[in-house]
Structures are given as structure tokens and as C-alpha cells.
Design a protein around this motif. Structure first.
Motif, PDB file in Angstrom:
ATOM      1  N   ARG A   1       0.804  -1.222   0.000  1.00 21.80           N
ATOM      2  CA  ARG A   1       0.000   0.000   0.000  1.00 21.80           C
ATOM      3  C   ARG A   1       0.836   1.269   0.000  1.00 21.80           C
ATOM      4  O   ARG A   1       0.292   2.364  -0.014  1.00 21.80           O
ATOM      5  N   THR A   2       2.168   1.135  -0.012  1.00 26.08           N
ATOM      6  CA  THR A   2       3.015   2.319   0.050  1.00 26.08           C
ATOM      7  C   THR A   2       3.602   2.701  -1.298  1.00 26.08           C
ATOM      8  O   THR A   2       4.462   3.564  -1.370  1.00 26.08           O
ATOM      9  N   PHE A   3       3.127   2.074  -2.385  1.00 29.38           N
ATOM     10  CA  PHE A   3       3.686   2.324  -3.717  1.00 29.38           C
ATOM     11  C   PHE A   3       3.708   3.811  -4.038  1.00 29.38           C
ATOM     12  O   PHE A   3       4.710   4.331  -4.541  1.00 29.38           O
ATOM     13  N   SER A   4       2.624   4.506  -3.763  1.00 29.55           N
ATOM     14  CA  SER A   4       2.510   5.904  -4.168  1.00 29.55           C
ATOM     15  C   SER A   4       3.462   6.823  -3.405  1.00 29.55           C
ATOM     16  O   SER A   4       3.606   7.991  -3.762  1.00 29.55           O
ATOM     17  N   SER A   5       4.114   6.338  -2.379  1.00 28.32           N
ATOM     18  CA  SER A   5       5.054   7.164  -1.634  1.00 28.32           C
ATOM     19  C   SER A   5       6.482   7.067  -2.168  1.00 28.32           C
ATOM     20  O   SER A   5       7.358   7.811  -1.725  1.00 28.32           O
ATOM     21  N   TYR A   6       6.718   6.187  -3.134  1.00 27.13           N
ATOM     22  CA  TYR A   6       8.051   5.959  -3.666  1.00 27.13           C
ATOM     23  C   TYR A   6       8.275   6.655  -5.008  1.00 27.13           C
ATOM     24  O   TYR A   6       7.373   6.692  -5.852  1.00 27.13           O
ATOM     25  N   ALA A   7       9.479   7.168  -5.208  1.00 24.16           N
ATOM     26  CA  ALA A   7       9.939   7.453  -6.561  1.00 24.16           C
ATOM     27  C   ALA A   7      10.247   6.112  -7.213  1.00 24.16           C
ATOM     28  O   ALA A   7      10.726   5.190  -6.553  1.00 24.16           O
ATOM     29  N   MET A   8       9.970   6.009  -8.505  1.00 22.62           N
ATOM     30  CA  MET A   8      10.184   4.756  -9.227  1.00 22.62           C
ATOM     31  C   MET A   8      11.131   4.992 -10.398  1.00 22.62           C
ATOM     32  O   MET A   8      10.992   5.986 -11.119  1.00 22.62           O
TER      33      MET A   8
ATOM     34  N   ARG B   1       3.539   6.565 -14.471  1.00 22.98           N
ATOM     35  CA  ARG B   1       3.038   5.703 -13.410  1.00 22.98           C
ATOM     36  C   ARG B   1       1.543   5.903 -13.245  1.00 22.98           C
ATOM     37  O   ARG B   1       1.006   6.969 -13.543  1.00 22.98           O
ATOM     38  N   ASP B   2       0.900   4.858 -12.745  1.00 19.70           N
ATOM     39  CA  ASP B   2      -0.511   4.900 -12.410  1.00 19.70           C
ATOM     40  C   ASP B   2      -0.632   4.413 -10.975  1.00 19.70           C
ATOM     41  O   ASP B   2      -0.585   3.202 -10.722  1.00 19.70           O
ATOM     42  N   ASN B   3      -0.756   5.328 -10.044  1.00 16.54           N
ATOM     43  CA  ASN B   3      -0.781   4.955  -8.628  1.00 16.54           C
ATOM     44  C   ASN B   3      -2.042   4.172  -8.257  1.00 16.54           C
ATOM     45  O   ASN B   3      -2.024   3.390  -7.305  1.00 16.54           O
ATOM     46  N   ALA B   4      -3.112   4.360  -9.002  1.00 16.36           N
ATOM     47  CA  ALA B   4      -4.326   3.590  -8.738  1.00 16.36           C
ATOM     48  C   ALA B   4      -4.135   2.117  -9.069  1.00 16.36           C
ATOM     49  O   ALA B   4      -4.790   1.246  -8.492  1.00 16.36           O
ATOM     50  N   LYS B   5      -3.227   1.843 -10.025  1.00 17.42           N
ATOM     51  CA  LYS B   5      -2.943   0.464 -10.430  1.00 17.42           C
ATOM     52  C   LYS B   5      -1.629  -0.051  -9.856  1.00 17.42           C
ATOM     53  O   LYS B   5      -1.212  -1.166 -10.169  1.00 17.42           O
ATOM     54  N   ASN B   6      -0.956   0.768  -9.043  1.00 18.47           N
ATOM     55  CA  ASN B   6       0.338   0.365  -8.472  1.00 18.47           C
ATOM     56  C   ASN B   6       1.304  -0.096  -9.560  1.00 18.47           C
ATOM     57  O   ASN B   6       2.000  -1.113  -9.406  1.00 18.47           O
ATOM     58  N   THR B   7       1.375   0.656 -10.639  1.00 19.07           N
ATOM     59  CA  THR B   7       2.185   0.233 -11.780  1.00 19.07           C
ATOM     60  C   THR B   7       2.969   1.416 -12.345  1.00 19.07           C
ATOM     61  O   THR B   7       2.453   2.528 -12.429  1.00 19.07           O
ATOM     62  N   VAL B   8       4.204   1.142 -12.728  1.00 19.48           N
ATOM     63  CA  VAL B   8       5.026   2.114 -13.438  1.00 19.48           C
ATOM     64  C   VAL B   8       5.354   1.527 -14.809  1.00 19.48           C
ATOM     65  O   VAL B   8       5.497   0.307 -14.950  1.00 19.48           O
ATOM     66  N   TYR B   9       5.440   2.400 -15.807  1.00 20.87           N
ATOM     67  CA  TYR B   9       5.634   1.968 -17.187  1.00 20.87           C
ATOM     68  C   TYR B   9       6.897   2.603 -17.766  1.00 20.87           C
ATOM     69  O   TYR B   9       7.331   3.675 -17.339  1.00 20.87           O
ATOM     70  N   LEU B  10       7.435   1.933 -18.784  1.00 24.55           N
ATOM     71  CA  LEU B  10       8.505   2.512 -19.581  1.00 24.55           C
ATOM     72  C   LEU B  10       8.159   2.251 -21.042  1.00 24.55           C
ATOM     73  O   LEU B  10       8.241   1.113 -21.506  1.00 24.55           O
ATOM     74  N   GLN B  11       7.718   3.292 -21.729  1.00 25.29           N
ATOM     75  CA  GLN B  11       7.437   3.209 -23.154  1.00 25.29           C
ATOM     76  C   GLN B  11       8.746   3.448 -23.900  1.00 25.29           C
ATOM     77  O   GLN B  11       9.353   4.508 -23.734  1.00 25.29           O
ATOM     78  N   MET B  12       9.151   2.483 -24.697  1.00 28.95           N
ATOM     79  CA  MET B  12      10.417   2.559 -25.410  1.00 28.95           C
ATOM     80  C   MET B  12      10.145   2.566 -26.906  1.00 28.95           C
ATOM     81  O   MET B  12       9.613   1.587 -27.443  1.00 28.95           O
ATOM     82  N   ASN B  13      10.476   3.658 -27.555  1.00 34.65           N
ATOM     83  CA  ASN B  13      10.293   3.797 -28.999  1.00 34.65           C
ATOM     84  C   ASN B  13      11.649   3.862 -29.696  1.00 34.65           C
ATOM     85  O   ASN B  13      12.667   4.167 -29.085  1.00 34.65           O
ATOM     86  N   SER B  14      11.637   3.608 -30.990  1.00 29.87           N
ATOM     87  CA  SER B  14      12.865   3.692 -31.804  1.00 29.87           C
ATOM     88  C   SER B  14      14.011   2.931 -31.146  1.00 29.87           C
ATOM     89  O   SER B  14      15.125   3.454 -30.995  1.00 29.87           O
ATOM     90  N   LEU B  15      13.741   1.696 -30.764  1.00 27.18           N
ATOM     91  CA  LEU B  15      14.756   0.904 -30.062  1.00 27.18           C
ATOM     92  C   LEU B  15      15.979   0.681 -30.947  1.00 27.18           C
ATOM     93  O   LEU B  15      15.868   0.513 -32.173  1.00 27.18           O
ATOM     94  N   LYS B  16      17.130   0.676 -30.292  1.00 25.72           N
ATOM     95  CA  LYS B  16      18.408   0.458 -30.966  1.00 25.72           C
ATOM     96  C   LYS B  16      19.057  -0.807 -30.409  1.00 25.72           C
ATOM     97  O   LYS B  16      18.775  -1.203 -29.267  1.00 25.72           O
ATOM     98  N   PRO B  17      19.949  -1.427 -31.159  1.00 19.31           N
ATOM     99  CA  PRO B  17      20.650  -2.610 -30.625  1.00 19.31           C
ATOM    100  C   PRO B  17      21.352  -2.328 -29.296  1.00 19.31           C
ATOM    101  O   PRO B  17      21.397  -3.210 -28.431  1.00 19.31           O
ATOM    102  N   GLU B  18      21.837  -1.109 -29.102  1.00 19.65           N
ATOM    103  CA  GLU B  18      22.516  -0.779 -27.849  1.00 19.65           C
ATOM    104  C   GLU B  18      21.565  -0.636 -26.662  1.00 19.65           C
ATOM    105  O   GLU B  18      22.018  -0.479 -25.526  1.00 19.65           O
ATOM    106  N   ASP B  19      20.266  -0.703 -26.906  1.00 18.72           N
ATOM    107  CA  ASP B  19      19.299  -0.729 -25.806  1.00 18.72           C
ATOM    108  C   ASP B  19      19.122  -2.137 -25.241  1.00 18.72           C
ATOM    109  O   ASP B  19      18.446  -2.318 -24.222  1.00 18.72           O
TER     110      ASP B  19
END
Length: 122
Positions: A27-34, A72-90
Motif C-alpha cells: 500500500r506504500t507504492f505511491s510514496s516511492y519514486a520509481m 506511473r498509475d498509482n491507482a494500479k500500483n504500476t510504473v511503465y517505460l514506453q520505449m520507442n525507436s529501439l536500438k541494438p545498444e538498448d
């Protein structure tokens, strides 16, 4: 206490997109930096992006700025990373982490997920 589980990794072609998710328990997700970090074989873990507890502040590594978006969506306790234009070095294992501030240093984060593999082939 918070536990973190990443998902969404996979094998894609260079130029493609992926969205990673990190689901948190507790229940403490929303108190953290992610944050998201990544580690390629033979390399140290490196900072990718961080979002404040409210979602109002974000910071990115220069190598992903303009291509990746953290949210992030604190109601869903979830953080996202949208990655576009991916490169081999990613290509790396991507980890999410919970901490108390907007730090780029891995040692500042107390909670970590198990990681998810992202591979961008040329």
C-alpha cells in the motif's frame, strides 16, 4: 514493504517499440519514486529514467531522452517505460526500482524487481 515484478520485455527489430510494466504490491507504492535501470552483459547497471511519487517530475538518461517515456498509475500500483525507436545498444535486462528520491544512482534504491530482457536486433 513493496515488491516489484517487471513484464513486457521481448525480442524486437531495431526501430520497433516496447512497453515495460512494473507491478508493485503493498500500500506504500505511491510514496516511492520509481526508476528503471538496465544492465547489458559485461557492463554495470545503468540508470534509464525516474519518475517522482506523484508522476509530476521525470528525468532521463541522455541515451534514451526523446525515445523513452516513464509514467506511473498509482491507482494500479504500476510504473511503465514506453520505449520507442529501439536500438541494438538498448539490449539489456531492465529492472524497476523503488526509492525515496529522484536519484540516478542504483545504490539509492532499496527495492528491486527481478528484471525483464529486452533485445533489439539490427
Amino acid at each position: 514493504q513493496v515488491q516489484l515484478v517487471e513484464s513486457g520485455g521481448g525480442l524486437v527489430q531495431a526501430g520497433d517499440s516496447l512497453r515495460l510494466s512494473c507491478a508493485a504490491s503493498g500500500r506504500t507504492f505511491s510514496s516511492y519514486a520509481m526508476a528503471w535501470f538496465r544492465q547489458a552483459p559485461g557492463k554495470e547497471r545503468e540508470f534509464v529514467a525516474v519518475v517522482s511519487w506523484s508522476g509530476g517530475s521525470t528525468y532521463y538518461a541522455d541515451s534514451v531522452k526523446g525515445r523513452f517515456t516513464i509514467s506511473r498509475d498509482n491507482a494500479k500500483n504500476t510504473v511503465y517505460l514506453q520505449m520507442n525507436s529501439l536500438k541494438p545498444e538498448d539490449t539489456a535486462v531492465y529492472y524497476c526500482a523503488a526509492g525515496v528520491g529522484l536519484s540516478t544512482l542504483a545504490r539509492e534504491y532499496a527495492k528491486w524487481g527481478q528484471g525483464t530482457q529486452v533485445t533489439a536486433s539490427s
